[in-house]
Design a protein around this motif. Structure first.
Motif, PDB file in Angstrom:
ATOM      1  N   ILE A  31       3.693  -6.233 -32.501  1.00 52.97           N
ATOM      2  CA  ILE A  31       3.979  -6.637 -31.122  1.00 52.97           C
ATOM      3  C   ILE A  31       2.946  -5.988 -30.210  1.00 52.97           C
ATOM      4  O   ILE A  31       2.823  -4.758 -30.162  1.00 52.97           O
ATOM      5  N   ASN A  47       1.384  -4.729 -26.847  1.00 50.13           N
ATOM      6  CA  ASN A  47       1.918  -4.248 -25.557  1.00 50.13           C
ATOM      7  C   ASN A  47       0.783  -3.818 -24.630  1.00 50.13           C
ATOM      8  O   ASN A  47       0.806  -2.738 -24.053  1.00 50.13           O
ATOM      9  N   GLU A  60       6.810  -8.868 -21.069  1.00 50.36           N
ATOM     10  CA  GLU A  60       6.295  -9.817 -22.057  1.00 50.36           C
ATOM     11  C   GLU A  60       6.504  -9.290 -23.482  1.00 50.36           C
ATOM     12  O   GLU A  60       7.042  -9.981 -24.354  1.00 50.36           O
ATOM     13  N   ALA A  61       6.086  -8.051 -23.694  1.00 54.21           N
ATOM     14  CA  ALA A  61       6.257  -7.453 -25.029  1.00 54.21           C
ATOM     15  C   ALA A  61       7.745  -7.252 -25.321  1.00 54.21           C
ATOM     16  O   ALA A  61       8.189  -7.411 -26.457  1.00 54.21           O
ATOM     17  N   ARG A  76      10.280  -9.074 -24.353  1.00 52.10           N
ATOM     18  CA  ARG A  76      10.909 -10.341 -24.771  1.00 52.10           C
ATOM     19  C   ARG A  76      10.597 -10.638 -26.234  1.00 52.10           C
ATOM     20  O   ARG A  76      11.437 -11.108 -26.984  1.00 52.10           O
ATOM     21  N   HIS A  77       9.356 -10.324 -26.636  1.00 56.22           N
ATOM     22  CA  HIS A  77       8.940 -10.544 -28.026  1.00 56.22           C
ATOM     23  C   HIS A  77       9.768  -9.655 -28.973  1.00 56.22           C
ATOM     24  O   HIS A  77      10.275 -10.108 -29.996  1.00 56.22           O
ATOM     25  N   LYS A 105      13.421 -10.876 -29.218  1.00 54.86           N
ATOM     26  CA  LYS A 105      13.540 -12.056 -30.086  1.00 54.86           C
ATOM     27  C   LYS A 105      13.539 -11.620 -31.559  1.00 54.86           C
ATOM     28  O   LYS A 105      14.310 -12.121 -32.375  1.00 54.86           O
ATOM     29  N   THR A 106      12.688 -10.666 -31.865  1.00 56.68           N
ATOM     30  CA  THR A 106      12.601 -10.177 -33.251  1.00 56.68           C
ATOM     31  C   THR A 106      13.895  -9.474 -33.664  1.00 56.68           C
ATOM     32  O   THR A 106      14.392  -9.668 -34.776  1.00 56.68           O
TER      33      THR A 106
END
Ligand SMILES: Nc1ncnc2c1ncn2[C@@H]1O[C@H](COP(=O)(O)OP(=O)(O)O)[C@@H](O)[C@H]1O
Ligand SMILES: O=P(O)(O)OC[C@H]1O[C@H](OP(=O)(O)OP(=O)(O)O)[C@H](O)[C@@H]1O
Length: 187
Positions: A162, A164, A170-171, A173-174, A177-178
């Motif tokens: 990920i 950053n 932004e990071a 949200r990633h 999701k993971t």
């Protein structure tokens, strides 16, 4: 099967901030995801990680009596993850821990069926700037962390990366999701 998300990355890459982002985002959500508090022989500081501070003697007692699922020593500090995570995994909760790159292979061997490593990454100059601004370490401690970041290598096989470099959101949200991957329904 529940997952053990083992978050690694250079000192200053944003592990703690991103875990906090996800923890807040999931507050009030029924998704079975929990964040382990670390046991560390470091005093608790305002604005920093909400860890559990133990004296060296307290740490040793717990370590010698098998009360840690994982433990390691870096930066002249002892770090532990409590055996409570075994119960959490057994009950089907995905568990998120802030781990060590150096200790990753040991963690893999301890949790072969559960562990998913996630590496938080940012450019070295971004990291150096963030570490200085964070201010938790200064002088030789700060230099030692920056130099460890450029020399420590780890087996990246199967590791989710990920980035950053940009905004925390932004990071975050990633990462979120993971952490929710495989969880079909959540409020
Ligand atoms: N995406 C980002 N944008 C701006 N500042 C960030 C970002 N991610 C982290 N930071 C800041 O960088 C510093 C290091 O982040 P931290 O979460 O403590 O990293 P780590 O736990 O990996 O050492 C902190 O002061 C944090 O507020
Ligand atoms: O083997 P490494 O990957 O270098 O990691 C060594 C230790 O340093 C980090 O903790 P700490 O909270 O002290 O530092 P950080 O938040 O600045 O990464 C990390 O979470 C490990 O506990």
């Amino acid at each position: 099967m529940a997952k053990l998300f083992y978050i690694v990355g250079a000192s200053g890459a944003g592990k703690d901030s991103l875990m906090n982002y996800c923890r807040k985002a999931l507050d009030g959500n029924t998704a079975p995801v929990v964040f382990a508090h670390r046991y560390i022989t470091r005093p608790v500081g305002a604005g920093h990680e909400n860890h559990i501070c133990l004296s060296h003697e307290e740490f040793k007692l717990r370590q010698q009596n098998g009360l840690f699922a994982m433990y390691w020593h870096s930066h002249n500090l002892h770090y532990g993850i409590g055996i409570e995570i075994n119960a959490w995994l057994q009950r089907g909760f995905n568990v998120v821990v802030n781990g060590s790159r150096e200790y990753l292979d040991v963690a893999r061997s301890l949790f072969p069926d559960h562990l998913q490593a996630i590496s938080i990454e940012a450019d070295p100059e971004v990291i150096a700037h963030r570490l200085q601004n964070r201010g938790r370490e200064t002088g030789s401690e700060l230099k030692e962390r920056i130099s460890r970041n450029s020399t420590l290598i780890f087996d990246r096989d199967g590791v989710i990366v990920i980035e950053n470099n940009l905004t925390l959101e932004e990071a975050g949200r990633h990462l979120l999701k993971t952490l929710l991957s495989g969880i079909i329904e959540h409020a």
